[in-house]
Design a protein around this motif. Structure first.
Motif, PDB file in Angstrom:
ATOM      1  N   VAL A 102      78.110  34.093  86.463  1.00 12.52           N
ATOM      2  CA  VAL A 102      78.680  34.798  87.619  1.00 12.52           C
ATOM      3  C   VAL A 102      79.083  36.212  87.217  1.00 12.52           C
ATOM      4  N   ILE A 103      78.785  37.140  88.113  1.00 14.05           N
ATOM      5  CA  ILE A 103      79.329  38.502  87.991  1.00 14.05           C
ATOM      6  C   ILE A 103      80.123  38.724  89.277  1.00 14.05           C
ATOM      7  N   THR A 104      81.367  39.191  89.158  1.00 13.76           N
ATOM      8  CA  THR A 104      82.165  39.367  90.361  1.00 13.76           C
ATOM      9  C   THR A 104      82.957  40.671  90.312  1.00 13.76           C
ATOM     10  N   ALA A 105      83.191  41.218  91.515  1.00 16.13           N
ATOM     11  CA  ALA A 105      84.062  42.402  91.651  1.00 16.13           C
ATOM     12  C   ALA A 105      85.389  41.987  92.261  1.00 16.13           C
ATOM     13  N   ASN A 106      85.638  40.665  92.282  1.00 15.98           N
ATOM     14  CA  ASN A 106      86.738  40.128  93.081  1.00 15.98           C
ATOM     15  C   ASN A 106      88.038  40.025  92.267  1.00 15.98           C
ATOM     16  N   LYS A 107      88.874  41.057  92.396  1.00 19.05           N
ATOM     17  CA  LYS A 107      90.132  41.074  91.614  1.00 19.05           C
ATOM     18  C   LYS A 107      91.091  40.010  92.092  1.00 19.05           C
ATOM     19  N   ILE A 128      81.311  34.465  82.910  1.00 17.81           N
ATOM     20  CA  ILE A 128      81.765  35.126  84.128  1.00 17.81           C
ATOM     21  C   ILE A 128      82.185  36.538  83.715  1.00 17.81           C
ATOM     22  N   LEU A 129      81.518  37.523  84.276  1.00 19.00           N
ATOM     23  CA  LEU A 129      81.789  38.919  83.940  1.00 19.00           C
ATOM     24  C   LEU A 129      82.425  39.601  85.141  1.00 19.00           C
ATOM     25  N   TYR A 130      83.414  40.470  84.894  1.00 15.68           N
ATOM     26  CA  TYR A 130      84.179  41.005  86.033  1.00 15.68           C
ATOM     27  C   TYR A 130      84.623  42.442  85.827  1.00 15.68           C
ATOM     28  N   GLU A 131      83.749  43.212  85.175  1.00 15.67           N
ATOM     29  CA  GLU A 131      84.083  44.612  84.898  1.00 15.67           C
ATOM     30  C   GLU A 131      84.435  45.387  86.174  1.00 15.67           C
ATOM     31  N   ALA A 132      83.740  45.088  87.283  1.00 15.74           N
ATOM     32  CA  ALA A 132      83.941  45.869  88.521  1.00 15.74           C
ATOM     33  C   ALA A 132      85.240  45.510  89.242  1.00 15.74           C
ATOM     34  N   SER A 133      85.925  44.466  88.769  1.00 15.76           N
ATOM     35  CA  SER A 133      87.121  44.040  89.508  1.00 15.76           C
ATOM     36  C   SER A 133      88.294  44.990  89.319  1.00 15.76           C
ATOM     37  N   VAL A 134      88.294  45.772  88.263  1.00 10.99           N
ATOM     38  CA  VAL A 134      89.383  46.744  88.030  1.00 10.99           C
ATOM     39  C   VAL A 134      88.775  48.101  87.711  1.00 10.99           C
ATOM     40  N   GLY A 135      89.222  49.117  88.443  1.00  6.99           N
ATOM     41  CA  GLY A 135      88.839  50.490  88.088  1.00  6.99           C
ATOM     42  C   GLY A 135      87.441  50.892  88.507  1.00  6.99           C
ATOM     43  N   GLY A 136      86.837  50.189  89.464  1.00  7.65           N
ATOM     44  CA  GLY A 136      85.510  50.589  89.975  1.00  7.65           C
ATOM     45  C   GLY A 136      84.530  50.822  88.839  1.00  7.65           C
ATOM     46  N   GLU A 200     100.226  48.357 100.422  1.00  5.04           N
ATOM     47  CA  GLU A 200     101.423  47.644  99.964  1.00  5.04           C
ATOM     48  C   GLU A 200     101.362  47.259  98.481  1.00  5.04           C
ATOM     49  N   GLY A 201     100.359  47.781  97.779  1.00 10.74           N
ATOM     50  CA  GLY A 201     100.319  47.573  96.321  1.00 10.74           C
ATOM     51  C   GLY A 201      99.753  46.221  95.898  1.00 10.74           C
ATOM     52  N   ILE A 202      99.246  45.433  96.861  1.00 11.99           N
ATOM     53  CA  ILE A 202      98.756  44.077  96.520  1.00 11.99           C
ATOM     54  C   ILE A 202      97.490  44.174  95.660  1.00 11.99           C
ATOM     55  N   ASP A 203      96.581  45.083  96.045  1.00 10.38           N
ATOM     56  CA  ASP A 203      95.349  45.284  95.278  1.00 10.38           C
ATOM     57  C   ASP A 203      95.690  45.705  93.836  1.00 10.38           C
ATOM     58  N   ALA A 204      96.658  46.611  93.701  1.00 18.10           N
ATOM     59  CA  ALA A 204      97.047  47.070  92.350  1.00 18.10           C
ATOM     60  C   ALA A 204      97.680  45.922  91.554  1.00 18.10           C
ATOM     61  N   VAL A 205      98.426  45.058  92.238  1.00 24.45           N
ATOM     62  CA  VAL A 205      99.010  43.885  91.558  1.00 24.45           C
ATOM     63  C   VAL A 205      97.896  42.991  91.015  1.00 24.45           C
ATOM     64  N   TYR A 206      96.866  42.738  91.831  1.00 23.20           N
ATOM     65  CA  TYR A 206      95.756  41.892  91.365  1.00 23.20           C
ATOM     66  C   TYR A 206      95.126  42.504  90.102  1.00 23.20           C
ATOM     67  N   LYS A 207      94.904  43.827  90.173  1.00 18.70           N
ATOM     68  CA  LYS A 207      94.233  44.478  89.034  1.00 18.70           C
ATOM     69  C   LYS A 207      95.125  44.464  87.794  1.00 18.70           C
TER      70      LYS A 207
END
Ligand code: NAP
Ligand code: HSE
Length: 432
Positions: A102-107, A128-136, A200-207
């Motif tokens: 799996v490759i995901t961008a889902n933070k 499972i690779l997720y480089e795109a999930s933080v920092g584009g 509301e900072g939720i996306d930043a919390v996930y990252k």
């Protein structure tokens, strides 16, 4: 036995999915130059096959059934770019269970379930690779997994939400209205499906949860991270901050000291001379302090179709190489025992207080007394213009380092002082 072809299914064909599909089809030669085994896009999951899209993939590849990807034994890699928690999490888990990479961008999924998914992938011998999930487009996951591995990470200070940084930049430099700046960020494809997650900072919390889990070797979940968004900021705060020599940024901060990990996301005053104060527009910047490397900074476009697709296709190239070499399922999340998350009320920062008060003698002394009783030392005070009609004045106070619990207690007492206009008593934390 070596594979003749690596087959890919994409889940989601929006801002990011369309970008990935475009690269796979238009830059196939560039990708293929890195990999011995040919890769082929064989299926794309969408909700609405009739929708007009930025990049149209051949109609026969589209499906509205996840089973067409999850149950197809010929598909080796699932690229999940749908977003959201459910069903994305279920699809990722299902793909891993059936032996697919799996490759995901889902933070959101990686922040909430990353440790479990990584463990499952290791058990099933897939990645499972997720480089795109933080920092584009900025390399961050790879550096934490590999390049910085010899370090004990001391701190992360980051701007990791492009939408809010875009909004704050437009508000600070051009006096743009919040709503107009947000609409621009949405039109440019930076914002989440629900922009509340950005604001509301939720996306930043996930990252931050994803990065802190890797950096400090313990599962840091979204619920462990203190959070405030940018919606309470006013143009006056940008003006006063500038006068005091600061910019205002939504910062994601994580630090470890003596096994206690502090993690928080909130707007912060950042000294103008600091690198993070200079980061404008949709760009992200992540400053990492390691015991060996010192401070390193990762900077670049943190959102948008092309930068995010760049990270996903890089993951794809790495994965295809590993599949070809028979080297998959090796990554393990390392956990160190004895670490805990420290509560927010123990955190120490400097503070900026802005309050409207009755323009009478002795008011400032009352406020200073409350702060003094809580061991909070004042660094500077400015009184802004008094309003002769309402007979109020606006006071801005900068403090030295203080404990969050002390500041919260003081604020409760200051708000209850009769000369203070309760609803116009506001504070921000300050770094540096
Ligand atoms: P988006 O534009 O909203 O696209 C989502 C896509 O997923 C759409 O094509 C949608 O289908 C499809 N989809 C959603 N739910 C579905 C379901 N239940 N079944 C089938 N298809 C479904 O989102 P995005 O901006 O590309 O973001 C995708 C992911 O990348 C998210 O996890 C996001 O956080 C992450 N990300 C985004 C950026 C960015 O700059 N946008 C950067 C980094 C990471 P329809 O088109 O048919 O509705
Ligand atoms: N909405 C996110 C942002 C997209 O603005 O940073 C990139 O993860």
């Amino acid at each position: 036995m070596a594979k003749e072809r690596i087959r890919i299914g994409i889940m989601g064909l929006g801002v990011v999915g369309s970008g990935v599909a475009r690269i796979l089809m238009e830059k196939a030669d560039r990708i293929q130059a890195h990999i011995e085994t040919p890769v082929e896009l064989v299926r794309v999951l969408v909700r609405d096959p009739q929708k007009k899209r930025d990049f149209q993939v051949p109609g026969h590849l589209l499906t509205t059934s996840s089973r067409d990807i999850l149950d197809d034994p010929d598909i080796d890699i699932v690229i999940e770019v749908m977003g959201g928690e459910i069903p994305a999490y279920k699809y990722i888990e299902g793909a891993i269970q059936s032996g697919k990479h799996v490759i995901t961008a889902n933070k959101e999924v990686m922040a909430k379930y990353g440790p479990e998914l990584l463990t499952l992938a290791h058990q099933r011998g897939v990645d499972i690779l997720y480089e795109a999930s933080v920092g584009g487009g900025i390399p961050l996951i790879g550096p934490f997994q590999h390049d910085l591995a010899a370090n004990k990470i001391i701190s992360i200070q980051a701007i990791i939400n492009g939408t809010t940084n875009y909004i704050l930049t437009r508000m600070a430099s051009e006096g743009a209205e919040f709503g107009a700046a947000l609409a621009e960020a949405q039109a440019l494809g930076y914002a989440e499906a629900d922009p509340t997650n950005d604001i509301e900072g939720i996306d930043a919390v996930y990252k931050l949860a994803v990065l802190a889990t890797l950096a400090f070797h313990l599962p840091v979940r979204p619920a462990d991270i203190y959070r405030e968004g940018i919606s309470r900021l006013t143009s006056r705060d940008f003006r006063y901050a500038r006068e005091l020599g600061y910019a205002i940024k939504l910062l994601a901060i994580a630090k470890e000291e003596n096994g206690m990990v502090e993690a928080r996301v909130h707007p912060s005053l950042v000294p103008q001379g600091f690198l993070l104060a200079q980061i404008g527009g949709v760009n992200n910047a992540v400053c990492v302090q390691g015991d060996l490397v010192g401070t390193v900074v990762f900077y670049g476009p943190g959102a948008g179709s092309k930068p995010t697709s760049s990270a996903i296709v890089a993951d794809l190239i790495l994965l295809a190489k590993n599949i070809t070499a028979g080297l998959t399922g090796r990554f393990r999340l390392r956990e160190e025992s004895g670490k805990t998350i420290s509560p927010m009320d123990q955190v120490q920062t400097r503070y900026y207080l802005r309050m409207s008060v009755a323009d009478h003698p002795g008011v400032l002394a009352q406020i200073a007394t409350v702060l003094g009783e809580h061991q909070i030392s004042i660094a500077s005070v400015i009184q802004k213009e008094a309003d002769p009609v309402s007979q109020t004045a606006e006071i801005v106070i900068m403090t030295h380092l203080a404990r969050e619990a002390d500041m919260q207690d003081s604020l409760a007492k200051i708000r209850a002082l009769p000369p203070v206009v309760q609803e116009r008593c506001f504070f921000l934390r300050a770094e540096g």
